[in-house]
Structures are given as structure tokens and as C-alpha cells.
Design a protein around this motif. Structure first.
Motif, PDB file in Angstrom:
ATOM      1  N   UNK A  86       0.799  -1.227   0.000  1.00 39.18           N
ATOM      2  CA  UNK A  86       0.000   0.000   0.000  1.00 39.18           C
ATOM      3  C   UNK A  86       0.827   1.270   0.000  1.00 39.18           C
ATOM      4  N   UNK A  87       2.138   1.144  -0.242  1.00 40.08           N
ATOM      5  CA  UNK A  87       3.025   2.314  -0.250  1.00 40.08           C
ATOM      6  C   UNK A  87       3.032   2.931  -1.648  1.00 40.08           C
ATOM      7  N   UNK A  88       2.801   4.251  -1.741  1.00 42.84           N
ATOM      8  CA  UNK A  88       2.702   4.872  -3.064  1.00 42.84           C
ATOM      9  C   UNK A  88       4.047   5.016  -3.778  1.00 42.84           C
ATOM     10  N   UNK A  89       4.016   4.820  -5.102  1.00 42.74           N
ATOM     11  CA  UNK A  89       5.155   5.085  -5.982  1.00 42.74           C
ATOM     12  C   UNK A  89       4.708   6.183  -6.952  1.00 42.74           C
ATOM     13  N   UNK A  90       5.593   7.148  -7.231  1.00 42.09           N
ATOM     14  CA  UNK A  90       5.175   8.350  -7.940  1.00 42.09           C
ATOM     15  C   UNK A  90       5.924   8.533  -9.264  1.00 42.09           C
ATOM     16  N   UNK A  91       5.176   8.986 -10.273  1.00 45.21           N
ATOM     17  CA  UNK A  91       5.788   9.451 -11.529  1.00 45.21           C
ATOM     18  C   UNK A  91       5.293  10.874 -11.753  1.00 45.21           C
ATOM     19  N   UNK A  92       6.184  11.835 -11.602  1.00 50.19           N
ATOM     20  CA  UNK A  92       5.793  13.236 -11.465  1.00 50.19           C
ATOM     21  C   UNK A  92       6.103  13.995 -12.756  1.00 50.19           C
ATOM     22  N   UNK A  93       5.061  14.593 -13.348  1.00 53.68           N
ATOM     23  CA  UNK A  93       5.231  15.343 -14.594  1.00 53.68           C
ATOM     24  C   UNK A  93       6.049  16.611 -14.338  1.00 53.68           C
ATOM     25  N   UNK A  94       6.908  16.947 -15.298  1.00 49.93           N
ATOM     26  CA  UNK A  94       7.777  18.117 -15.156  1.00 49.93           C
ATOM     27  C   UNK A  94       7.266  19.293 -15.995  1.00 49.93           C
ATOM     28  N   UNK A  95       7.835  20.487 -15.726  1.00 47.43           N
ATOM     29  CA  UNK A  95       7.500  21.683 -16.493  1.00 47.43           C
ATOM     30  C   UNK A  95       6.061  22.133 -16.324  1.00 47.43           C
ATOM     31  N   UNK A  96       5.549  22.037 -15.095  1.00 51.86           N
ATOM     32  CA  UNK A  96       4.133  22.306 -14.841  1.00 51.86           C
ATOM     33  C   UNK A  96       3.975  23.606 -14.042  1.00 51.86           C
ATOM     34  N   UNK A  97       2.720  23.925 -13.739  1.00 52.14           N
ATOM     35  CA  UNK A  97       2.418  25.211 -13.121  1.00 52.14           C
ATOM     36  C   UNK A  97       3.144  25.415 -11.793  1.00 52.14           C
ATOM     37  N   UNK A  98       3.126  24.390 -10.917  1.00 53.20           N
ATOM     38  CA  UNK A  98       3.732  24.603  -9.602  1.00 53.20           C
ATOM     39  C   UNK A  98       5.258  24.701  -9.649  1.00 53.20           C
ATOM     40  N   UNK A  99       5.860  24.443 -10.806  1.00 55.98           N
ATOM     41  CA  UNK A  99       7.282  24.732 -10.985  1.00 55.98           C
ATOM     42  C   UNK A  99       7.523  26.227 -11.204  1.00 55.98           C
ATOM     43  N   UNK A 100       6.438  26.986 -11.348  1.00 62.73           N
ATOM     44  CA  UNK A 100       6.543  28.390 -11.757  1.00 62.73           C
ATOM     45  C   UNK A 100       5.694  29.296 -10.872  1.00 62.73           C
ATOM     46  N   UNK A 101       5.811  29.091  -9.548  1.00 65.60           N
ATOM     47  CA  UNK A 101       5.087  29.932  -8.583  1.00 65.60           C
ATOM     48  C   UNK A 101       5.776  31.300  -8.526  1.00 65.60           C
ATOM     49  N   UNK A 102       5.060  32.389  -8.859  1.00 66.30           N
ATOM     50  CA  UNK A 102       5.710  33.703  -8.836  1.00 66.30           C
ATOM     51  C   UNK A 102       5.718  34.317  -7.438  1.00 66.30           C
ATOM     52  N   UNK A 103       6.740  35.115  -7.158  1.00 71.27           N
ATOM     53  CA  UNK A 103       6.765  35.876  -5.903  1.00 71.27           C
ATOM     54  C   UNK A 103       6.148  37.235  -6.178  1.00 71.27           C
ATOM     55  N   UNK A 104       4.938  37.409  -5.704  1.00 72.49           N
ATOM     56  CA  UNK A 104       4.147  38.612  -5.985  1.00 72.49           C
ATOM     57  C   UNK A 104       4.108  39.519  -4.755  1.00 72.49           C
ATOM     58  N   UNK A 105       3.699  40.789  -4.932  1.00 69.22           N
ATOM     59  CA  UNK A 105       3.506  41.654  -3.752  1.00 69.22           C
ATOM     60  C   UNK A 105       2.520  41.052  -2.745  1.00 69.22           C
TER      61      UNK A 105
END
Length: 292
Positions: A86-105
Motif C-alpha cells: 500500500x506504499x505509493x510510488x510516484x511518476x511526477x510530470x515536469x515543467x508544470x504550473x507549480x514549478x513556476x510559482x511567482x513571488x508577488x507583492x
């Protein structure tokens, strides 16, 4: 008032054998923090696409506050398969939105109001989100009752020695499991002595307030300068372990912020994460007896 509790990093869909579910440690952490009656927030980014809009709608439905930017990248997805235990194994897509979180005011203003933030290594795999996380940490107030929690969450090859070192320098609570501790031991070429010695060395080297070590069925430890708390892992019927570690972190931090001792917070975290293991998915509703 520096009272907000933030989960910062990846927001995504876990595509599980039984269908897709909202995933990402920051949302899991913030959701469970909110169940303890504290003001929590998810900070991330999604794409301008159906999956991104569905994440926002899902958070709204769960009454989970969020500061999530919409950026011109696809919303993140992770293919999750469970092994025989029951232990999860992950295949994680790259180049996605959360790779590009902006630092905003707005994010800068939020950082100044934040009492505790939980962040990991995965969302730092890209330069944009890594810089945003570091600027957020640098903008947050420091001092008594303020917590920067680095929940390492090593995934695939998405980490480097430099990123891990910098994050451990910036955090004051480090959460790590026994397998991750072994990975770090090889990466940093530490002497391969006992788990306890390595944790005590980490605590001292990085001047941490606390170090949480989880060892699966073999229990968990919380190291503080001059003291160690140990708790056995309850025996439960496991549905899956997705999100159990995030619920542990959330329960532990919530208890600390409510004035509980480290030992009390530790034992609550153990019970909460064991319960989450008995449920499908990462965000089950917690029974009231945990929350009082």
C-alpha cells in the motif's frame, strides 16, 4: 498578527488506480491544519486549464483558503501506483504550473503575516519556485512561536545536495524519514552511525529547534536539544499511506501552536497519521476526538 499557517509548493492531481484525487503535500498539510481550527492557506500555482480550475473549485468546496496563481503552464499531475504494502510510488510530470510559482507583492504581504510555513524539496526542483520559496522564508518573521518546517519529501531525482543544505539552513523544524536520512547520509558522506546519532548531529549542525524522524512501523522520534521523544506506531489496517506524513506534520504543528508540549504534539501526530492510513486518499475528515 503573524497567525497564518501556510503549506507552500506543489498543487496537483494524484492519478491513482481508482481515479484522480487532489494531491500535493502543501494542500494536505493546510487542509489538516484547518481541521484543527487554525487559519491555513495553500500557496501554489495552477494552469489555465480544466484541471487547474477543478483544483480551485475543490479547495473552495473544502473551504480551504488558498493563494494560488494561474500561470501559462499545465496543471501538475502525478501518476501514483501502490505496491503490495500500500506504499505509493510516484511518476511526477515536469515543467508544470507549480514549478513556476511567482513571488508577488501579495505573497510578500502574506509572508509577513505567517506564523508557520511547511515546505519541501520537490517544489524547489525548478529555479522559479525555489527562488519564491526562499524569498518567502526570508520575508517571514523570526522568533519564538514562529516555525519554518522543512518536510523533505524526497521524490525520484528531484533534489540536490545544495538545495537540501540550503533548506536545512533556513528551517527550524526538519521532518525526515529513515530512508531519507540514509539518502542524505550517502549524499553528504556522513558517518553511517546510529539513526539517533545522525539526528542529534543534524539538530546541532543546523541549529534546529526540532527534528522529527519517522520510521514507518518502527515508530517515530522528535529530537530537541537535550531531549528525545519516541512513540510507537499504532497497528492499523492500512488502506493507503498517501498523505499520512502530511497529516502527521499538520497535527504536530497544530498542537505546538495550541500550546501543547513536544511530547503531547508527537503522540497526537502519531494517532492522526495512523487514522489517515486507514482511509483512502490524503484528506479524510478527522474524527472530533483528535481536534479537541
Amino acid at each position: 498578527m503573524n497567525h497564518l499557517i501556510v503549506g507552500m509548493g506543489e498543487a496537483l492531481w494524484d492519478v491513482l488506480p481508482e481515479g484522480k484525487k487532489i494531491g500535493g503535500a502543501p494542500a494536505n498539510f493546510a487542509y489538516h491544519i484547518s481541521q484543527f481550527g487554525l487559519d491555513s492557506l495553500v500557496v501554489s500555482a495552477v494552469g489555465d486549464d480544466p484541471l487547474g480550475r477543478e483544483i480551485l473549485a475543490n479547495f473552495d468546496h473544502k473551504q480551504l483558503n488558498h493563494q494560488i496563481e494561474t500561470v501559462p503552464y499545465p496543471t501538475g499531475t502525478v501518476q501514483v501506483t501502490l505496491d503490495n504494502a500500500g506504499v505509493p510510488q510516484y511518476e511526477i510530470r515536469e515543467g508544470v504550473a507549480w514549478d513556476n510559482i511567482p513571488f508577488t507583492p501579495a505573497l510578500e504581504r502574506l509572508a509577513k503575516q505567517t506564523q508557520a510555513v511547511c515546505f519541501g524539496s520537490l517544489a524547489q526542483r525548478s529555479a522559479v519556485s525555489r527562488e519564491t520559496i526562499n524569498r518567502f522564508l526570508d520575508t517571514m518573521p523570526d522568533g519564538e512561536g514562529q516555525y519554518k518546517i522543512f518536510d523533505i519529501n524526497l521524490r525520484q531525482h528531484f533534489y540536490t545536495k545544495e538545495i537540501l543544505h540550503a533548506s536545512m539552513e533556513k528551517c527550524d523544524i526538519l521532518k525526515i524519514n529513515d530512508e531519507e536520512l540514509d539518502t542524505l547520509s550517502h549524499l553528504f558522506e556522513w558517518p553511517h552511525n546510529s539513526l539517533e546519532n545522525r539526528c542529534e548531529n543534524l539538530l546541532k549542525e543546523y541549529r534546529l529547534k526540532m527534528l522529527i524522524l519517522t520510521c514507518g512501523i518502527n515508530g517515530s522520534y522528535v529530537f530537541t536539544p537535550g531531549n528525545v521523544s519516541f512513540a510507537e506506531t499504532p497497528k492499523v489496517e492500512v488502506a493507503d499511506t498517501v498523505g499520512a506524513g502530511d497529516s502527521f506534520t499538520a497535527a504536530f504543528v497544530a498542537a505546538l501552536l495550541k500550546g501543547k508540549s513536544v511530547t503531547e504534539a508527537h503522540h497526537l501526530a502519531v494517532r492522526v497519521s495512523a487514522f489517515v492510513c486507514t482511509q483512502n486518499g490524503a484528506m479524510p475528515q478527522l474524527p472530533n476526538h483528535f481536534l479537541n
